[in-house]
Design a protein around this motif. Structure first.
Motif: not given
Length: 98
Positions: A43-45, A49-57
């Motif tokens: 939530r803090a990220a 404004g930090v958008i984590a890229v989540v691996d589709e795998g």
């Protein structure tokens, strides 16, 4: 909000399926769940404004009931978030995973 009447996470699939008492059925991808983790760190990220890229795998490996929701453990090692039932229902409604 009450718990769903059924919760399924089949190992050969990439989605969590929830069935609610009112008959609604939702599927939410593991990647969407990981990206929407409600833990304080994630939530803090997002607030910064930090958008984590989540691996589709990424896969959901374990579900631990917590009364008001579930703790989800992902294949990338993340296990801090507890997803309240209402939040899960909103995720299923808000996304294109239905």
């Amino acid at each position: 909000m009450d718990a769903p009447s059924a919760l399924r996470n089949l190992r050969n699939q990439t989605c969590l399926t929830l069935e609610w008492a009112d008959g609604e059925r939702q599927t939410i991808s593991h990647a969407r769940l990981r990206g929407a983790c409600p833990c304080s760190q994630c939530r803090a990220a997002r607030l910064r404004g930090v958008i984590a890229v989540v691996d589709e795998g990424v896969r959901l490996e374990r579900i631990a009931l917590q009364g008001y929701g579930v703790q989800l453990v992902f294949s990338d090692g993340h296990e801090r978030g507890i997803f309240p039932w209402g939040y899960l229902r909103e995720l299923g409604c808000a996304g294109s995973d239905r």
